[in-house]
Scaffold this motif. Sequence first.
Motif, PDB file in Angstrom:
ATOM      1  N   SER A  52       0.834  -1.203   0.000  1.00 48.05           N
ATOM      2  CA  SER A  52       0.000   0.000   0.000  1.00 48.05           C
ATOM      3  C   SER A  52       0.869   1.253   0.000  1.00 48.05           C
ATOM      4  CB  SER A  52      -0.906   0.009   1.230  1.00 48.05           C
ATOM      5  OG  SER A  52      -0.141   0.160   2.413  1.00 48.05           O
ATOM      6  N   ASN A  53       0.299   2.337  -0.520  1.00 49.98           N
ATOM      7  CA  ASN A  53       1.009   3.609  -0.521  1.00 49.98           C
ATOM      8  C   ASN A  53       1.117   4.178   0.892  1.00 49.98           C
ATOM      9  OD1 ASN A  53       2.378   5.618  -2.027  1.00 49.98           O
ATOM     10  ND2 ASN A  53       0.616   6.976  -1.788  1.00 49.98           N
ATOM     11  N   VAL A  54       0.175   3.805   1.757  1.00 50.10           N
ATOM     12  CA  VAL A  54       0.237   4.250   3.150  1.00 50.10           C
ATOM     13  C   VAL A  54       1.509   3.718   3.816  1.00 50.10           C
ATOM     14  CG1 VAL A  54      -0.898   4.127   5.395  1.00 50.10           C
ATOM     15  CG2 VAL A  54      -2.258   4.412   3.325  1.00 50.10           C
ATOM     16  N   ALA A  55       1.804   2.438   3.574  1.00 50.43           N
ATOM     17  CA  ALA A  55       3.014   1.862   4.156  1.00 50.43           C
ATOM     18  C   ALA A  55       4.262   2.535   3.590  1.00 50.43           C
ATOM     19  CB  ALA A  55       3.055   0.357   3.898  1.00 50.43           C
ATOM     20  N   MET A  56       4.256   2.840   2.282  1.00 50.81           N
ATOM     21  CA  MET A  56       5.409   3.494   1.674  1.00 50.81           C
ATOM     22  C   MET A  56       5.612   4.889   2.267  1.00 50.81           C
ATOM     23  SD  MET A  56       7.934   3.358  -0.390  1.00 50.81           S
ATOM     24  CE  MET A  56       7.540   1.823  -1.257  1.00 50.81           C
ATOM     25  N   CYS A  57       4.547   5.651   2.410  1.00 47.61           N
ATOM     26  CA  CYS A  57       4.666   6.985   2.995  1.00 47.61           C
ATOM     27  C   CYS A  57       5.183   6.920   4.423  1.00 47.61           C
ATOM     28  CB  CYS A  57       3.302   7.686   2.966  1.00 47.61           C
ATOM     29  SG  CYS A  57       2.654   8.016   1.310  1.00 47.61           S
ATOM     30  N   ASP A  81       4.080  10.520  -5.636  1.00 50.77           N
ATOM     31  CA  ASP A  81       3.658  10.203  -7.005  1.00 50.77           C
ATOM     32  C   ASP A  81       2.360   9.393  -7.026  1.00 50.77           C
ATOM     33  OD1 ASP A  81       5.814  11.546  -7.989  1.00 50.77           O
ATOM     34  OD2 ASP A  81       7.055   9.746  -8.262  1.00 50.77           O
ATOM     35  N   GLN A  82       2.144   8.553  -6.032  1.00 52.22           N
ATOM     36  CA  GLN A  82       0.979   7.681  -6.034  1.00 52.22           C
ATOM     37  C   GLN A  82      -0.204   8.239  -5.249  1.00 52.22           C
ATOM     38  OE1 GLN A  82       2.132   3.767  -4.747  1.00 52.22           O
ATOM     39  NE2 GLN A  82       3.581   3.469  -6.423  1.00 52.22           N
ATOM     40  N   MET A  83      -0.033   9.404  -4.635  1.00 55.42           N
ATOM     41  CA  MET A  83      -1.147   9.983  -3.884  1.00 55.42           C
ATOM     42  C   MET A  83      -2.201  10.528  -4.850  1.00 55.42           C
ATOM     43  SD  MET A  83       0.522  12.023  -0.644  1.00 55.42           S
ATOM     44  CE  MET A  83      -1.105  12.419  -0.006  1.00 55.42           C
ATOM     45  N   PRO A  84      -3.449  10.204  -4.656  1.00 55.87           N
ATOM     46  CA  PRO A  84      -4.503  10.754  -5.528  1.00 55.87           C
ATOM     47  C   PRO A  84      -4.754  12.231  -5.212  1.00 55.87           C
ATOM     48  CG  PRO A  84      -5.479   9.443  -3.780  1.00 55.87           C
ATOM     49  CD  PRO A  84      -3.998   9.283  -3.632  1.00 55.87           C
ATOM     50  N   ALA A  85      -5.399  12.888  -6.116  1.00 60.11           N
ATOM     51  CA  ALA A  85      -5.733  14.298  -5.894  1.00 60.11           C
ATOM     52  C   ALA A  85      -6.647  14.425  -4.678  1.00 60.11           C
ATOM     53  CB  ALA A  85      -6.412  14.872  -7.123  1.00 60.11           C
ATOM     54  N   PRO A  86      -6.403  15.408  -3.818  1.00 62.09           N
ATOM     55  CA  PRO A  86      -7.224  15.536  -2.602  1.00 62.09           C
ATOM     56  C   PRO A  86      -8.662  15.949  -2.941  1.00 62.09           C
ATOM     57  CG  PRO A  86      -5.730  17.397  -2.821  1.00 62.09           C
ATOM     58  CD  PRO A  86      -5.341  16.433  -3.883  1.00 62.09           C
ATOM     59  N   ARG A  87      -9.598  15.387  -2.192  1.00 63.61           N
ATOM     60  CA  ARG A  87     -11.011  15.713  -2.398  1.00 63.61           C
ATOM     61  C   ARG A  87     -11.621  16.418  -1.201  1.00 63.61           C
ATOM     62  NH1 ARG A  87     -13.026   9.792  -3.723  1.00 63.61           N
ATOM     63  NH2 ARG A  87     -11.638   9.496  -1.933  1.00 63.61           N
ATOM     64  N   THR A  88     -11.063  16.220  -0.054  1.00 62.79           N
ATOM     65  CA  THR A  88     -11.591  16.847   1.156  1.00 62.79           C
ATOM     66  C   THR A  88     -10.509  17.719   1.784  1.00 62.79           C
ATOM     67  OG1 THR A  88     -10.893  15.022   2.583  1.00 62.79           O
ATOM     68  CG2 THR A  88     -13.058  14.827   1.532  1.00 62.79           C
ATOM     69  N   LEU A 102       8.682  15.685   1.447  1.00 64.66           N
ATOM     70  CA  LEU A 102       9.530  15.402   0.297  1.00 64.66           C
ATOM     71  C   LEU A 102      10.486  16.568   0.029  1.00 64.66           C
ATOM     72  CD1 LEU A 102      10.301  13.636  -2.113  1.00 64.66           C
ATOM     73  CD2 LEU A 102       8.425  14.689  -3.392  1.00 64.66           C
ATOM     74  N   ALA A 103       9.991  17.796   0.131  1.00 63.58           N
ATOM     75  CA  ALA A 103      10.849  18.963  -0.104  1.00 63.58           C
ATOM     76  C   ALA A 103      11.954  19.050   0.943  1.00 63.58           C
ATOM     77  CB  ALA A 103      10.004  20.228  -0.096  1.00 63.58           C
ATOM     78  N   ARG A 104      11.651  18.699   2.184  1.00 65.16           N
ATOM     79  CA  ARG A 104      12.668  18.730   3.235  1.00 65.16           C
ATOM     80  C   ARG A 104      13.727  17.656   2.990  1.00 65.16           C
ATOM     81  NH1 ARG A 104      12.799  16.672   8.815  1.00 65.16           N
ATOM     82  NH2 ARG A 104      10.824  15.639   8.381  1.00 65.16           N
ATOM     83  N   ALA A 105      13.292  16.470   2.552  1.00 63.77           N
ATOM     84  CA  ALA A 105      14.270  15.411   2.264  1.00 63.77           C
ATOM     85  C   ALA A 105      15.159  15.782   1.079  1.00 63.77           C
ATOM     86  CB  ALA A 105      13.544  14.098   1.990  1.00 63.77           C
TER      87      ALA A 105
END
Length: 321
Positions: A52-57, A81-88, A102-105
């Motif tokens: 899952s992308n949750v585990a990767m994050c 890259d795998q996060m969908p566009a936010p809806r809420t 990501l920017a900090r890393a």
Amino acid sequence: MLFAAATAHAAGPPERSRPVKELIREAEAAVARLDIARARELWVEVYEIERSNVAMCTMGQLDARMGRWAEAMVELSQCVDQMPAPRTKQERSLYERRHADLARARTRVGEMVLVPAPGVVGMLVNGRGVKHGSSRVYVPPGQHEVTAVGEDGQVARTSVKVEAGESKPVPLTLDKPTLAPEDRAQAPPGPRAPGPAAPKGPPQGAARPGPDLRIVTTGAMGSVGFLVTGVMCLQSAQGYALEAKAAWARAGEGGPVRSMPPLGYNEMVDTAATGKLMSFLGTGSLIVGAAAGAATLVYVWWPNDTEIRLAAHGAEVRVRW
């Protein structure tokens, strides 16, 4: 909480299995006691089960907390890259936080963009293989070695220095250009230049006969035998000398002839003479043993194809190693 946002982002995926839930619960307990390394190990197990992308994050966040910025950069890049566009509103907040992570890393690592030349079939950075098809490699700031491997076995190495936050292209070229297999088959043979005359003597790289093992064994055993005998003789000589000295002391200051009976005097003289003989034999044995050992070493290390020739000005020695 670190995992509350991840769980909120995972709203919608199917229900997790019981082993995954137990792993996540154990990982949260590890984070609570500040055992970040153990928590990451558990999330790796979660990712191996559900991908899952949750585990990767989450692995990216944990690597960032441990200062493993190169690994965090890879994981957070895949996470974003795998996060969908936010809806809420909650998803947008999570989306912005991941981009901020990501920017900090990115400011803590250097990026090398590998540009392989045709014919390169493998690449390594600091001895570790680069995944096929990957061109961007994140490394800690500093000096790094990049290796390219050609299809014909050629190897080319280059040293690259990158700074934190820097992206540097790294062209990888081989020493000799290579042709595709079909091109090599169709290429007409070119004229061949006459090669150098073959040198006299055995061909270069040919195996030369080594030293005779029997001679080496005999020399080594003889050397050890003489050395041991010499040591034993010297020890025995020392014992005889002490015995003669004690007999002389028992004779008193009057001298051996006046104060000792003839029999005692003869024993003292015999003891002293035997001690001198043992000392002489011991010294000789040590000299012979050392000479035998040196001769054996010279025989072993001296080149087998040494040539000794007589010349007008003396002897000429030629050695080929």
